[in-house]
Design a protein around this motif. Structure first.
Motif, PDB file in Angstrom:
ATOM      1  N   GLN A  56       0.832  -1.209   0.000  1.00  0.00           N
ATOM      2  CA  GLN A  56       0.000   0.000   0.000  1.00  0.00           C
ATOM      3  C   GLN A  56       0.863   1.254   0.000  1.00  0.00           C
ATOM      4  O   GLN A  56       0.574   2.225  -0.713  1.00  0.00           O
ATOM      5  N   GLN A  57       1.920   1.233   0.816  1.00  0.00           N
ATOM      6  CA  GLN A  57       2.819   2.382   0.866  1.00  0.00           C
ATOM      7  C   GLN A  57       3.508   2.596  -0.476  1.00  0.00           C
ATOM      8  O   GLN A  57       3.649   3.738  -0.939  1.00  0.00           O
ATOM      9  N   GLN A  58       3.928   1.482  -1.101  1.00  0.00           N
ATOM     10  CA  GLN A  58       4.566   1.594  -2.415  1.00  0.00           C
ATOM     11  C   GLN A  58       3.584   2.130  -3.442  1.00  0.00           C
ATOM     12  O   GLN A  58       3.950   2.965  -4.278  1.00  0.00           O
ATOM     13  N   GLN A  59       2.323   1.630  -3.374  1.00  0.00           N
ATOM     14  CA  GLN A  59       1.308   2.108  -4.302  1.00  0.00           C
ATOM     15  C   GLN A  59       0.998   3.577  -4.065  1.00  0.00           C
ATOM     16  O   GLN A  59       0.870   4.365  -5.014  1.00  0.00           O
ATOM     17  N   GLN A  60       0.892   3.939  -2.791  1.00  0.00           N
ATOM     18  CA  GLN A  60       0.641   5.343  -2.452  1.00  0.00           C
ATOM     19  C   GLN A  60       1.789   6.222  -2.916  1.00  0.00           C
ATOM     20  O   GLN A  60       1.568   7.320  -3.444  1.00  0.00           O
ATOM     21  N   GLN A  61       3.031   5.725  -2.729  1.00  0.00           N
ATOM     22  CA  GLN A  61       4.193   6.491  -3.163  1.00  0.00           C
ATOM     23  C   GLN A  61       4.207   6.619  -4.676  1.00  0.00           C
ATOM     24  O   GLN A  61       4.518   7.695  -5.221  1.00  0.00           O
TER      25      GLN A  61
ATOM     26  N   ASP B 226       4.007   9.953  -6.655  1.00  0.00           N
ATOM     27  CA  ASP B 226       5.018  10.328  -7.651  1.00  0.00           C
ATOM     28  C   ASP B 226       4.361  10.678  -8.978  1.00  0.00           C
ATOM     29  O   ASP B 226       4.749  11.657  -9.637  1.00  0.00           O
ATOM     30  N   GLN B 227       3.364   9.863  -9.374  1.00  0.00           N
ATOM     31  CA  GLN B 227       2.654  10.131 -10.623  1.00  0.00           C
ATOM     32  C   GLN B 227       1.936  11.468 -10.554  1.00  0.00           C
ATOM     33  O   GLN B 227       1.933  12.235 -11.523  1.00  0.00           O
ATOM     34  N   LYS B 228       1.305  11.718  -9.397  1.00  0.00           N
ATOM     35  CA  LYS B 228       0.588  12.984  -9.227  1.00  0.00           C
ATOM     36  C   LYS B 228       1.559  14.159  -9.287  1.00  0.00           C
ATOM     37  O   LYS B 228       1.285  15.186  -9.924  1.00  0.00           O
ATOM     38  N   GLU B 229       2.710  14.001  -8.612  1.00  0.00           N
ATOM     39  CA  GLU B 229       3.701  15.078  -8.613  1.00  0.00           C
ATOM     40  C   GLU B 229       4.248  15.301 -10.019  1.00  0.00           C
ATOM     41  O   GLU B 229       4.438  16.449 -10.442  1.00  0.00           O
ATOM     42  N   ASN B 230       4.497  14.180 -10.736  1.00  0.00           N
ATOM     43  CA  ASN B 230       4.989  14.311 -12.111  1.00  0.00           C
ATOM     44  C   ASN B 230       3.950  14.994 -12.994  1.00  0.00           C
ATOM     45  O   ASN B 230       4.288  15.838 -13.835  1.00  0.00           O
ATOM     46  N   LYS B 231       2.690  14.612 -12.785  1.00  0.00           N
ATOM     47  CA  LYS B 231       1.610  15.216 -13.562  1.00  0.00           C
ATOM     48  C   LYS B 231       1.488  16.698 -13.237  1.00  0.00           C
ATOM     49  O   LYS B 231       1.338  17.538 -14.140  1.00  0.00           O
TER      50      LYS B 231
END
Length: 247
Positions: free
Chosen positions: A143-148, A152-157
């Motif tokens: 879950q932590q990896q998925q959240q991270q 990361d995807q959100k930050e990249n977006k």
């Protein structure tokens, strides 16, 4: 989550009468669910026990655990680890793992469950809790990896959108500056053209004035010549008239 129960007091030889009575009373109250009373009984039994039987500390710790007094329970379990009985030590480790798990320390709890199984491979409750917590930690890690990853995807977006917005703003700003520069150039060209037109008009005006002056001068010279001719003509006529009179 599986919890180990009491270790029953089965030997009279290792305990004095007062200790034994308090311990048996503690067992009875514990089974009834009167954990506050059982705590007092086991505490009294441990205090009167010259041998400091680890079972008393273990049962005392269980009474505290049931009341969610986890820090105090851990102190009793630590004293119970002095036992030479591997099965008892396995149960102590198991309940220490339970206590740590309830304190939101699953990584530490996993270590105690593992130790409990090593001490007693037949301790099924410790083995079951070990697997439960291990899988729970794996799920939490996933879950932590998925959240991270999502973060990361959100930050990249967001960074991409910010960059696009910044690029668009720069393009808009550059376009405005280009338009402003073009307008300035157009205004400058217009001003230069106006200056040229004014200069040309002035030159043409000056040229006309000069031509007019020359024409006027020529006209004046012509008039003067004509006048001189008239005067000469008049003088000649006058002289002719005088001569006739003499004759």
């Amino acid at each position: 989550m599986k919890y180990a129960l009491l270790f029953l007091i089965s030997s009279l030889l290792s305990l004095n009468a007062f200790t034994y009575l308090d311990a048996k009373s503690g067992e009875k109250e514990y089974k009834k669910g009167n954990f506050e009373v059982s705590e007092k009984r086991f505490e009294s039994a441990a205090a009167s026990s010259k041998e400091k039987d680890p079972v008393l500390f273990y049962n005392h710790g269980n009474s505290l655990f049931q009341q969610k007094k986890y820090d105090d329970a851990m102190k009793q379990y630590e004293q119970a680890l002095a036992s030479d009985d591997k099965k008892l030590k396995s149960q102590v480790k198991h309940n220490m793992g339970n206590t740590l798990f309830m304190q939101q320390k699953p990584e530490e709890a996993l270590t105690f469950y593992k130790d409990a199984v090593k001490l007693d491979p037949d301790n099924r409750e410790a083995a079951i809790n070990y697997e439960i917590v291990r899988k729970l930690l794996e799920q939490q890690q996933q879950q932590q990896q998925q959240q991270q990853q999502n973060q990361d995807q959100k930050e990249n977006k967001d960074q991409k959108q910010d960059q696009q917005q910044q690029n668009q703003q720069q393009q808009d700003q550059q376009k405005k500056e280009d338009q402003k520069q073009q307008q300035q150039q157009a205004d400058q060209q217009k001003q230069e053209q106006q200056k040229q037109d004014q200069q040309q008009a002035k030159e043409e005006k000056d040229k006309l004035s000069k031509e007019e002056a020359e024409r006027l001068l020529q006209a004046l010279e012509k008039d003067e010549k004509d006048t001189q001719k008239e005067v000469k003509k008049a003088l000649i006529q006058k002289e002719n008239s005088n001569v006739k009179k003499k004759w």
